[in-house]
Design an enzyme around this catalytic site. Structure first.
Site, PDB file in Angstrom:
ATOM      1  CB  SER A  50      -1.081  -0.062   1.310  1.00 14.10           C
ATOM      2  OG  SER A  50       0.046   0.233   2.537  1.00 14.10           O
ATOM      3  CG  ASP A  84      -4.318  -1.977  -1.657  1.00 19.03           C
ATOM      4  OD1 ASP A  84      -5.321  -1.741  -2.629  1.00 19.03           O
ATOM      5  OD2 ASP A  84      -4.716  -2.169  -0.643  1.00 19.03           O
ATOM      6  CD  GLU A 136     -12.792   2.364  -1.464  1.00 18.68           C
ATOM      7  OE1 GLU A 136     -11.819   1.554  -1.285  1.00 18.68           O
ATOM      8  OE2 GLU A 136     -12.897   3.136  -0.733  1.00 18.68           O
ATOM      9  CG  HIS A 182     -10.029  -0.275   5.082  1.00 16.16           C
ATOM     10  ND1 HIS A 182     -10.745   0.472   4.284  1.00 16.16           N
ATOM     11  CD2 HIS A 182      -9.132  -0.815   4.223  1.00 16.16           C
ATOM     12  CE1 HIS A 182     -10.736   0.096   3.171  1.00 16.16           C
ATOM     13  NE2 HIS A 182      -9.612  -0.479   3.051  1.00 16.16           N
ATOM     14  N   GLY A 211     -11.150  -4.651   3.405  1.00 13.32           N
ATOM     15  CA  GLY A 211     -11.646  -4.844   4.925  1.00 13.32           C
ATOM     16  C   GLY A 211     -11.868  -6.140   5.360  1.00 13.32           C
TER      17      GLY A 211
END
Length: 282
Positions: A50, A84, A136, A182, A211
């Site tokens: 990430s 990510d 997203e 998350h 999540g």
């Protein structure tokens, strides 16, 4: 079997009406444990790094990416490398040269119009660079810029809006808000499986569940049956790793050799990954 494109793993899972799991990498021990766990389960896996993990490593993407790629190249199962939750365009533009085959561009904190415009631009660049791209829509709980609850009114992904978003951005997969959060440390999330099914029928690209660490086994399996294709897990690994380090040091407080506690912590990650992949394969 070794390092393969993320898009190939996701497409294969979608065709089989199954899923592929992506686990977050923060340290070398994470990457080693994830791949070993995947090998133990005999399942493909995605190593995802990430933007926050890159920040932890001083903003340097390449060292951790090269380490993860090296581990993937010697694996006995298929492994992909994914960048990510990218919000920084500069970081996005490093992805291809650092060995990633895919990226998740996160403009979820923006208004719908701004999210759409930013993501469409990111998708054009990614496709020109040969990258598969995920985005997203909706607000998955647990992020600083999202509402406090994954169950707040208006935060879940609207199927019609999602179809419009995918058509206008050209993304290859869509992370959706269906009740997960998350950074959950308890597995108590309840997902909206009816919404997942509606999204699957409406959205022409694979769906992604963020999540997932807070989602019980039965809920995860039901989510895959309803249409989820990529399952993201991070916090569950950190819980296993941290609890093990803490337990070892409590038992032996004089330890100074990090191998004595990071080794067992890595083994705990192996077990967690193997168990998750086994659950999702049934």
């Amino acid at each position: 079997m070794s390092l393969v494109p993320t898009g190939d793993l996701v497409a294969r899972a979608a065709a089989e009406h199954s899923c592929v799991t992506a686990f977050n990498v923060i340290t070398l021990e994470h990457a080693e444990g994830i791949v070993t766990g995947a090998e133990a389960a005999g399942r493909p896996v995605i190593l995802q790094i990430s933007e926050n993990a890159v920040g932890y490593h001083g903003g340097r993407l390449t060292p951790l990416a090269l380490a993860a790629s090296s581990i993937a190249q010697t694996a006995t199962v298929d492994v992909a490398l994914h960048l990510d939750h990218v919000t920084d365009i500069g970081l996005l533009h490093q992805a291809a040269d650092a060995g990633f085959s895919s990226v998740m561009f996160d403009a979820g904190a923006l208004s719908y119009a701004d999210n759409l415009a930013a993501t469409a631009s990111a998708a054009r660049w990614a496709h020109e660079a040969g990258l598969w791209i995920e985005a997203e829509l909706g607000y998955v709980g647990g992020k600083p810029d999202s509402p406090a609850s994954a169950h707040a009114e208006g935060v879940r992904t609207d199927p019609a809006e999602a179809a419009d978003y995918v058509a206008r951005t050209g993304v290859d997969a869509l992370a959706v808000a269906v009740g997960s959060s998350h950074a959950m440390t308890e597995r108590s999330a309840a997902l909206d499986h009816t919404l997942i099914a509606r999204l699957r029928e409406t959205v022409p690209v694979p769906l992604v569940l963020h999540g997932s660490s807070g989602v019980p086994d039965a809920e995860l399996r039901a989510a895959v049956l309803a249409g989820m294709v990529k399952i993201n897990i991070g916090t569950a690994l950190n819980i296993s790793l941290t609890h093990t380090v803490r337990d070892v040091l409590l038992r032996e407080p004089a330890l100074t050799d990090p191998r004595k506690y990071l080794g067992p912590a890595r083994d705990a990650v192996v077990t967690t990954v193997r168990d998750v992949l086994t659950v999702l394969a049934t």
